[in-house]
Enzyme design. Structure first.
Site, PDB file in Angstrom:
ATOM      1  N   HIS A  71      -0.768  -6.795  -5.608  1.00  0.00           N
ATOM      2  CA  HIS A  71      -1.109  -6.600  -7.060  1.00  0.00           C
ATOM      3  C   HIS A  71      -0.454  -8.163  -7.554  1.00  0.00           C
ATOM      4  O   HIS A  71       0.507  -8.583  -7.450  1.00  0.00           O
ATOM      5  CB  HIS A  71      -0.266  -5.536  -7.586  1.00  0.00           C
ATOM      6  CG  HIS A  71      -0.775  -4.305  -6.952  1.00  0.00           C
ATOM      7  ND1 HIS A  71      -0.280  -3.548  -5.957  1.00  0.00           N
ATOM      8  CD2 HIS A  71      -2.035  -3.541  -7.279  1.00  0.00           C
ATOM      9  CE1 HIS A  71      -1.176  -2.567  -5.494  1.00  0.00           C
ATOM     10  NE2 HIS A  71      -1.882  -2.399  -6.574  1.00  0.00           N
ATOM     11  N   LYS A  87     -14.584  -5.053 -11.824  1.00  0.00           N
ATOM     12  CA  LYS A  87     -14.332  -5.205 -10.289  1.00  0.00           C
ATOM     13  C   LYS A  87     -15.282  -6.377  -9.862  1.00  0.00           C
ATOM     14  O   LYS A  87     -16.616  -6.037 -10.093  1.00  0.00           O
ATOM     15  CB  LYS A  87     -13.924  -4.063  -9.355  1.00  0.00           C
ATOM     16  CG  LYS A  87     -15.165  -3.163  -9.315  1.00  0.00           C
ATOM     17  CD  LYS A  87     -14.728  -1.940  -8.423  1.00  0.00           C
ATOM     18  CE  LYS A  87     -15.527  -0.927  -8.404  1.00  0.00           C
ATOM     19  NZ  LYS A  87     -15.547   0.191  -7.406  1.00  0.00           N
ATOM     20  N   CYS A 136      -0.017   0.651  -5.851  1.00  0.00           N
ATOM     21  CA  CYS A 136       0.267   0.267  -7.063  1.00  0.00           C
ATOM     22  C   CYS A 136       1.498   0.487  -7.949  1.00  0.00           C
ATOM     23  O   CYS A 136       2.113   0.046  -8.330  1.00  0.00           O
ATOM     24  CB  CYS A 136      -1.083   0.589  -7.898  1.00  0.00           C
ATOM     25  SG  CYS A 136      -2.645   0.786  -6.940  1.00  0.00           S
ATOM     26  N   HIS A 146      -5.695  -5.793  -8.657  1.00  0.00           N
ATOM     27  CA  HIS A 146      -5.530  -5.055  -7.384  1.00  0.00           C
ATOM     28  C   HIS A 146      -6.328  -5.718  -6.310  1.00  0.00           C
ATOM     29  O   HIS A 146      -7.701  -6.016  -6.723  1.00  0.00           O
ATOM     30  CB  HIS A 146      -5.976  -3.628  -7.184  1.00  0.00           C
ATOM     31  CG  HIS A 146      -5.503  -2.814  -8.374  1.00  0.00           C
ATOM     32  ND1 HIS A 146      -4.627  -1.870  -8.163  1.00  0.00           N
ATOM     33  CD2 HIS A 146      -5.778  -2.641  -9.512  1.00  0.00           C
ATOM     34  CE1 HIS A 146      -4.284  -1.179  -9.145  1.00  0.00           C
ATOM     35  NE2 HIS A 146      -5.126  -1.459 -10.130  1.00  0.00           N
ATOM     36  N   GLN A 152      -3.075  -0.446   3.971  1.00  0.00           N
ATOM     37  CA  GLN A 152      -4.057  -1.453   3.149  1.00  0.00           C
ATOM     38  C   GLN A 152      -3.231  -2.678   3.207  1.00  0.00           C
ATOM     39  O   GLN A 152      -2.074  -2.776   3.212  1.00  0.00           O
ATOM     40  CB  GLN A 152      -3.977  -1.090   1.508  1.00  0.00           C
ATOM     41  CG  GLN A 152      -4.756   0.437   1.391  1.00  0.00           C
ATOM     42  CD  GLN A 152      -4.621   0.732  -0.125  1.00  0.00           C
ATOM     43  OE1 GLN A 152      -3.423   0.753  -0.715  1.00  0.00           O
ATOM     44  NE2 GLN A 152      -5.526   1.221  -0.774  1.00  0.00           N
ATOM     45  N   ARG A 197      -3.732   9.922   2.511  1.00  0.00           N
ATOM     46  CA  ARG A 197      -4.823  10.856   1.583  1.00  0.00           C
ATOM     47  C   ARG A 197      -5.313  11.750   2.195  1.00  0.00           C
ATOM     48  O   ARG A 197      -5.686  11.515   3.505  1.00  0.00           O
ATOM     49  CB  ARG A 197      -6.086   9.751   1.221  1.00  0.00           C
ATOM     50  CG  ARG A 197      -5.262   8.453   0.081  1.00  0.00           C
ATOM     51  CD  ARG A 197      -6.314   7.824  -0.530  1.00  0.00           C
ATOM     52  NE  ARG A 197      -5.601   6.850  -1.148  1.00  0.00           N
ATOM     53  CZ  ARG A 197      -6.472   5.584  -1.634  1.00  0.00           C
ATOM     54  NH1 ARG A 197      -7.638   5.339  -1.293  1.00  0.00           N
ATOM     55  NH2 ARG A 197      -5.795   4.483  -1.974  1.00  0.00           N
ATOM     56  N   ASP A 214      -2.642  -4.683   0.712  1.00  0.00           N
ATOM     57  CA  ASP A 214      -2.492  -4.697  -0.502  1.00  0.00           C
ATOM     58  C   ASP A 214      -1.908  -5.666  -1.055  1.00  0.00           C
ATOM     59  O   ASP A 214      -0.682  -6.213  -0.528  1.00  0.00           O
ATOM     60  CB  ASP A 214      -1.946  -3.360  -0.774  1.00  0.00           C
ATOM     61  CG  ASP A 214      -2.407  -2.640  -2.102  1.00  0.00           C
ATOM     62  OD1 ASP A 214      -3.256  -3.364  -2.708  1.00  0.00           O
ATOM     63  OD2 ASP A 214      -1.843  -1.454  -2.420  1.00  0.00           O
TER      64      ASP A 214
END
Ligand code: ZN
Ligand code: ZN
Length: 648
Positions: free
Chosen positions: A386, A470, A335, A516, A382, A364, A384
Site C-alpha cells: 500500500h 484501477k 489494507c 493498493h 498476496q 477468504r 501486497d
C-alpha cells in the site's frame, strides 16, 4: 424513419421495422453474411427483430463474445431437440451458453444418457443443422405457455415467475422452447458439434431440489475450429497445474488439514521463496519498506474499513476469546492493518510517499464446490503493498508501479498482455466516494501513466470500484487463455475511514491517497498460472533444480559428488542421481521433473574433468562436453537473458 447509431458513432436512417440484418446488408453484403447476433440499446435481440425506435445497434459475428454466445445457445436448442427425439418423455429445463460452449439441464426420468450416445447426438444435431432451419421468436400469453408446459414442472416454475406479455417461445424446425432470445439466424452455420460430458446438477443449483443431468456441448462454424479446440483442451489437461504440481512435488492438499488450504512442499516452498526474494529485491530498490502484520484482526478493524458490512456474512465467522469475549476475524485483506501502521505516527508531506509491502496471508471463505487447485483457495498470500501519497504524487507513483509490474512480467516470460483501465460510469457519478476533482486527478494519472509506458490499453467506463479507479493487467498465456494478473488500484475510501492524515506545506492536515497494488496477485494463483503457462518449464532462474548430475554407474559416484560441490560454488542448484539405475531411466525421470540440464558423468568426463550436457526436451540433439566453468557461464548467460536487474 428511425435513426440507428452504429458503434463507430455513425448514424444511418432506416424505415420503421428494418431488422438488424437489413442494417448489416446496408453496410455490406459480405459483412452481413457473417453477422449472427445483435444488440439494440444494450439488449440482445434477434437479427430478424424489427426495429421501431431510434437507438444504438451493435452487430456481432463469430469473432465477438456475444456472437459466440448466440451461436452456442442456439446449438443448445438443436441439441435439446435431438435429446427429446432420442429419449421420449424427458423434461427440458434450461440451456444457456457458457464460456467455450453451452449446456442443457435435463430431467431424463427413467432414461440414462451415456458416453456411447454422444456420437449419435452429434450426428443428428449436424443433420438437422444442415437443413438450415430459421430460429423464430414468437410471443405467447402466460396461459398458453403454461398450457404447453403443463407436464413440465421446471418450465412451469420458470413461466410462473415471468410477467404476462413478456413471454416468448423460440421455434426452429419442429422444435419449440421457452426462450427470451439471442439466437443466430439459422442452424445452417453450425458445422461442428461435440457433446463434451454429462454431470449431475441440481435444479436451480439448490441441493434440496431434484438432481438433473447437465449435458455439456460445444459447437463451431468450422470443423477445423473444433479440432483445434479439442487439441487445446488436451494440452491444457497436460498443463493442468494440479497435475504438474503433484508431479513436480510443489504443493499438496490434505483433507485432514482442510479443503482449499494448500501445503507447500519443500520444492514448492523454495520456488515461492525465490519469487518472493525476487520481488522484495526490486521493491527495496523502488523504495518499499517491508512490514509484517498478524493473521487475525479485531472485528472492529473490519467494521471500520467497511469490509465487515460488505463481506462479513460470506466470510469465515469471528473467533472469540474464551475469557474476554473479544471477536477476531481471520484477515481477509491486509489494507486495514497497513492503514493502522500508517497511523502510528504523524506525517508531513515531505515524508510521503510511504510504501508498505507485505507478503500477507489472507483467508477468504469459498464454498467447497468453488475450490480449484491453487486458483481458488481459502488461504493465500498476496504480494501486497500500500502506497500512501499526496494527490500530486499519484502520477509518478503510478508510473513506478507500472515499471515494477512490467519488470515482473518480463522476468517471468509473460509477453502478451493488455492493461484494462477501469474508470467511473460517465452517466452516474454520484455512486462514487471522493471529490470529483480527486477522481479527475486519479483517472488522468492512470491514463497518462499507461500512455507514458506505452501500454496496450482498453478503457472500461463504469468498471471502477466505488472507492477509486484501477488498472488491471490481463495476461494471455501460452494457450491463449486470458488471466487477470497484477492490479493497481487507487483508494479514497480507506484513508477517510481510518482518518489518515499528513501535514501539507500549508501546515494544514490533508488526506493522503492510498494505492493498493499486487503484481503477482497472490502467490498461489500466480504459481498456478505460471505452471500452466510454462508447462512447468519455469525460467531458469526460478527452476527448483537447474541441473541434475547423472552418473553412468556407481563407479563415478565420487566424481558426481565432486561436480555437485563445484556447482554449489557457482550457486547453481543441482542434485545428483546416483541410484543404481540405467542411464536411460535416470534421463526419463529427470525429463519428468523438467530439470533444464542433465549432466552426464562417466569415465571420459572423470578423466578430463568435464561434464556432458543434455538439455531437457531436446532428445537426439547430441550432448556437448564442457568444463564446469564453461557450464556455469552457459547458465549465467541464460539467466541474464530473462532476469534483468531492476532499475529505478
Ligand atoms: Zn433460445
Ligand atoms: Zn489493499
Amino acid at each position: 424513419m428511425i435513426k440507428i447509431t452504429l458503434p463507430d458513432e455513425s448514424v444511418k436512417e432506416f424505415e420503421v421495422g428494418a431488422t438488424p440484418m437489413d442494417v448489416a446488408i446496408n453496410i455490406s453484403e459480405g459483412f452481413a453474411r457473417n453477422v449472427i447476433s445483435a444488440a439494440f440499446n444494450g439488449t440482445t435481440i434477434e437479427t430478424a427483430t424489427p426495429l421501431t425506435t431510434d437507438g444504438t445497434l451493435v452487430l456481432y459475428t463469430w469473432n465477438d463474445e456475444n456472437g459466440k454466445k448466440a451461436f452456442w445457445h442456439s446449438t443448445s436448442h438443436v441439441m435439446a431437440q435431438v435429446l427429446e427425439e432420442m429419449y421420449s418423455g424427458i423434461k427440458l429445463t434450461l440451456g444457456p451458453a457458457i464460456s467455450n460452449g453451452f449446456y442443457y439441464d435435463v430431467d431424463f426420468e427413467d432414461h440414462k444418457i451415456t458416453d456411447a450416445d454422444f456420437k449419435k447426438i452429434e450426428d443428428r444435431v449436424l443433420e438437422i443443422s444442415r437443413e438450415k432451419h430459421e430460429f423464430k421468436l414468437r410471443p405467447v400469453s402466460k396461459a398458453e405457455a403454461l398450457e404447453v408446459y403443463k407436464d413440465n414442472v421446471y418450465k412451469t416454475e420458470l413461466i410462473s415467475n415471468l410477467e404476462d406479455g413478456t413471454i416468448t417461445f423460440c421455434d426452429h424446425a419442429t422444435f419449440t422452447d421457452l426462450c427470451r432470445g439471442g439466437h443466430i439466424p439459422n442452424t445452417g452455420i453450425i458445422k461442428a458439434m461435440k457433446v463434451m460430458s454429462v454431470a449431475g446438477a441440481y435444479w436451480r443449483g439448490d441441493e434440496k431440489n431434484k438432481q438433473l443431468t447437465r449435458v455439456y456441448g460445444t459447437s463451431f462454424p468450422k470443423q477445423k475450429d473444433l479440432t483445434e479446440y479439442l487439441e487445446l483442451l488436451e494440452e491444457a489437461k497436460r498443463r493442468d497445474h494440479r497435475k504438474l504440481g503433484k508431479e513436480l512435488e510443489l504443493f499438496a492438499f490434505s483433507q485432514k488439514v482442510g479443503q482449499g488450504l494448500p501445503l507447500w512442499l519443500p520444492k514448492g516452498a523454495a520456488l515461492r521463496d525465490r519469487l518472493e526474494q525476487f520481488l522484495k529485491k526490486a521493491q527495496k530498490k523502488a523504495g518499499y519498506e517491508q512490514v509484517i502484520t498478524p493473521h487475525i484482526g479485531q472485528k472492529e478493524l473490519y467494521v471500520t474499513s467497511g469490509h465487515y458490512a460488505k463481506y462479513g456474512a460470506d466470510s469465515f465467522q469471528p473467533i472469540t476469546t474464551p475469557a474476554e469475549g473479544e471477536e477476531f476475524l481471520l484477515k481477509p485483506m491486509n489494507c486495514p492493518h497497513h492503514c493502522e501502521i500508517y497511523n502510528t505516527k504523524p506525517w508531513s508531506y515531505k515524508d510521503l510517499p510511504k510504501r508498505y509491502a507485505e507478503f500477507g496471508t489472507v483467508y477468504r471463505y469459498e464454498q467447497s464446490g468453488e475450490l480449484h487447485g491453487l486458483t481458488r483457495v481459502r488461504g493465500f498470500t498476496q504480494d501486497d503493498a500500500h502506497i500512501f501519497c499526496t494527490p500530486e504524487q499519484l502520477d509518478e507513483e503510478f508510473k513506478k508501479v507500472i515499471d515494477l509490474v512490467l519488470y515482473v512480467f518480463s522476468s517471468l516470460g509473460f509477453e502478451n498482455f493488455t492493461a484494462q483501465i477501469s474508470l467511473r460510469d460517465k452517466e452516474n457519478r454520484d455512486k462514487y466516494i471522493g471529490s470529483d476533482e480527486n477522481w479527475e486527478k486519479a483517472e488522468n494519472a492512470i491514463i497518462n501513466a499507461a500512455a507514458d509506458k506505452g501500454l496496450n490499453t482498453v478503457v472500461e467506463y463504469g468498471e471502477a470500484a466505488f472507492y477509486g479507479p484501477k488498472l488491471d493487467f490481463m495476461v494471455k498465456d501460452a494457450l491463449g487463455r486470458q488471466w487477470q494478473l497484477g492490479t493497481i488500484q487507487v483508494d479514497y475510501n480507506l484513508p477517510e475511514r481510518f482518518e489518515l492524515t499528513y501535514k501539507g506545506s500549508d501546515n494544514e492536515l490533508h488526506r493522503p491517497v492510498m494505492i493498493h497494488r499486487a503484481p503477482f496477485g497472490s502467490m498461489e494463483r500466480f504459481i498456478a498460472i505460471l505452471l500452466e503457462h510454462t508447462a512447468g518449464n519455469f525460467p531458469l532462474w526460478l527452476m527448483p533444480e537447474q541441473a541434475i548430475i547423472l552418473s553412468l554407474s556407481e563407479k563415478y559416484e565420487n566424481y558426481a559428488k565432486k561436480v555437485l560441490n563445484l556447482l554449489e560454488n557457482y550457486e547453481i542448484r543441482a542434485l545428483v542421481d546416483n541410484r543404481n539405475e540405467t542411464i536411460g531411466k535416470k534421463i526419463r525421470d529427470a525429463e519428468m521433473q523438467k530439470t533444464p540440464f542433465m549432466l552426464i558423468v562417466g569415465e571420459e568426463e572423470e578423466k578430463n574433468g568435464t561434464i556432458s550436457i543434455r538439455r531437457h526436451g531436446q532428445e537426439g540433439k547430441g550432448n556437448s562436453s564442457v568444463t564446469i566453468e564453461e557450464f556455469a557461464s552457459i547458465v549465467d548467460e541464460e539467466i541474464n537473458k530473462t532476469l534483468k536487474v531492476f532499475t529505478v
